[in-house]
Design an enzyme around this catalytic site. Structure first.
Site, PDB file in Angstrom:
ATOM      1  N   CYS A 192      -3.461   4.773   9.686  1.00  0.00           N
ATOM      2  CA  CYS A 192      -2.207   4.138  10.101  1.00  0.00           C
ATOM      3  C   CYS A 192      -1.459   4.952  11.147  1.00  0.00           C
ATOM      4  CB  CYS A 192      -1.309   3.925   8.877  1.00  0.00           C
ATOM      5  SG  CYS A 192      -2.042   2.838   7.651  1.00  0.00           S
ATOM      6  N   CYS A 230       0.846  -1.201   0.000  1.00  0.00           N
ATOM      7  CA  CYS A 230       0.000   0.000   0.000  1.00  0.00           C
ATOM      8  C   CYS A 230       0.883   1.254   0.000  1.00  0.00           C
ATOM      9  CB  CYS A 230      -0.921  -0.023   1.213  1.00  0.00           C
ATOM     10  SG  CYS A 230      -2.103   1.337   1.267  1.00  0.00           S
ATOM     11  N   CYS A 231       1.896   1.259   0.876  1.00  0.00           N
ATOM     12  CA  CYS A 231       2.805   2.415   0.926  1.00  0.00           C
ATOM     13  C   CYS A 231       3.537   2.579  -0.403  1.00  0.00           C
ATOM     14  CB  CYS A 231       3.826   2.250   2.054  1.00  0.00           C
ATOM     15  SG  CYS A 231       3.167   2.544   3.715  1.00  0.00           S
ATOM     16  N   CYS A 237      -0.792   8.754   7.224  1.00  0.00           N
ATOM     17  CA  CYS A 237      -2.156   8.463   6.774  1.00  0.00           C
ATOM     18  C   CYS A 237      -3.070   8.254   7.989  1.00  0.00           C
ATOM     19  CB  CYS A 237      -2.166   7.215   5.905  1.00  0.00           C
ATOM     20  SG  CYS A 237      -1.375   7.447   4.298  1.00  0.00           S
ATOM     21  N   CYS A 293       7.919   3.523   5.797  1.00  0.00           N
ATOM     22  CA  CYS A 293       6.877   3.289   4.805  1.00  0.00           C
ATOM     23  C   CYS A 293       7.429   2.997   3.422  1.00  0.00           C
ATOM     24  CB  CYS A 293       5.960   4.504   4.717  1.00  0.00           C
ATOM     25  SG  CYS A 293       6.836   6.003   4.255  1.00  0.00           S
TER      26      CYS A 293
HETATM   27 FE1  SF4 Z   1      -1.372   2.827   2.938  1.00  0.00          FE
HETATM   28 FE2  SF4 Z   1      -1.214   3.199   5.582  1.00  0.00          FE
HETATM   29 FE3  SF4 Z   1       1.005   3.349   4.018  1.00  0.00          FE
HETATM   30 FE4  SF4 Z   1      -0.883   5.251   3.956  1.00  0.00          FE
HETATM   31  S1  SF4 Z   1       0.484   4.732   5.693  1.00  0.00           S
HETATM   32  S2  SF4 Z   1       0.111   4.354   2.225  1.00  0.00           S
HETATM   33  S3  SF4 Z   1      -2.789   4.012   4.175  1.00  0.00           S
HETATM   34  S4  SF4 Z   1      -0.275   1.539   4.448  1.00  0.00           S
END
Ligand code: SF4
Length: 240
Positions: free
Chosen positions: A197, A110-111, A194, A222
């Site tokens: 998170c 996701c990151c 985010c 991240c």
């Molecule tokens: Fe995804 Fe969380 Fe990373 Fe943001 S901090 S990009 S929502 S995993």
């Protein structure tokens, strides 16, 4: 700017960098206090300083409000980079909207889509970027240097002018110069990313403890600064 500027005052590093690469250097910030301090310092040297931010699509509303506050206070329009829409669709259809809770690998995926790839695009064509990283933020960041090369972004220069600053120095600068502060600090957050998170930290926790707090085997990075989690940061002079 080939010398090692370790231990130089942050303003001196920014002044040299802004002179070396006036439009090919940017402060990259998520509007946390360190990034705001650097934005303020750089703006005092060059009001046309470029400011880049990443909109992951999952930011807290307060971060969007910081974009407006920066425009009002400094007259600086942050350059906002977004994830690739198709990549987000594939990610969410495959793992669900909250896949980051499933595993460290899913979180890093996701990151990668929402942060790492947009950052690569944002840095393409730049010679240097400025971050608000500090050694005291977490054990993984203890080895960062003020001036590094960034092998993950084409070998450009990565400047961490506040590397040896304490949190007290950051807040002292904020007070002295009336720098706009992200509203979530007042609610106990010590590091802001985010919305899903990030949580406030408890007494005694390090400042990164509120990031991905459900992970016991994560490294609290991240991907933007993943190199610090893998090995000690490289030491280099500034190549320009
Ligand atoms: Fe995804 Fe969380 Fe990373 Fe943001 S901090 S990009 S929502 S995993």
């Amino acid at each position: 700017m080939r010398d090692n500027h370790e231990d130089a005052p942050p303003e001196a590093i920014l002044r040299l960098a802004l002179a070396a690469w006036p439009r090919r250097m940017a402060v990259v910030t998520s509007f946390q206090a360190e990034g705001m301090v650097l934005l303020d310092m750089a703006w005092r040297i060059d009001p046309a300083v470029r400011v880049i931010t990443l909109d992951t699509g999952r930011l807290p509303q307060e971060t969007y409000e910081m974009i407006d506050r920066v425009r009002e206070r400094y007259g600086v329009e942050a350059e906002v980079f977004f994830p690739d829409a198709g990549a987000v669709e594939t990610l969410v259809r495959g793992g669900g909207p909250n896949l980051f809770r499933d595993s460290v690998d899913a979180r890093l995926a996701c990151c990668h889509v929402r942060k790492v790839e947009p950052l690569r695009r944002a840095l393409a064509g730049l010679d240097a970027w400025v971050t608000g990283l500090r050694r005291g933020q977490s054990p993984a960041r203890a080895g960062i240097r003020q001036v590094e090369t960034d092998p993950e972004n084409g070998g450009i220069v990565k400047l961490n002018p506040l590397a040896d600053w304490s949190w007290e120095q950051v807040t002292s600068y904020v007070r002295r110069h009336d720098v706009p502060l992200h509203p979530l600090y007042a609610r106990g957050y010590a590091s802001i990313g985010c919305a899903p998170c990030t949580r406030p930290v408890r007494d005694g926790e390090d400042s990164r403890a509120g990031r991905w707090w459900w992970e016991s085997n994560g490294n609290k990075e991240c991907g933007l600064h993943q190199i610090y989690a893998r090995k000690a940061a490289p030491v280099v002079g500034v190549a320009a």
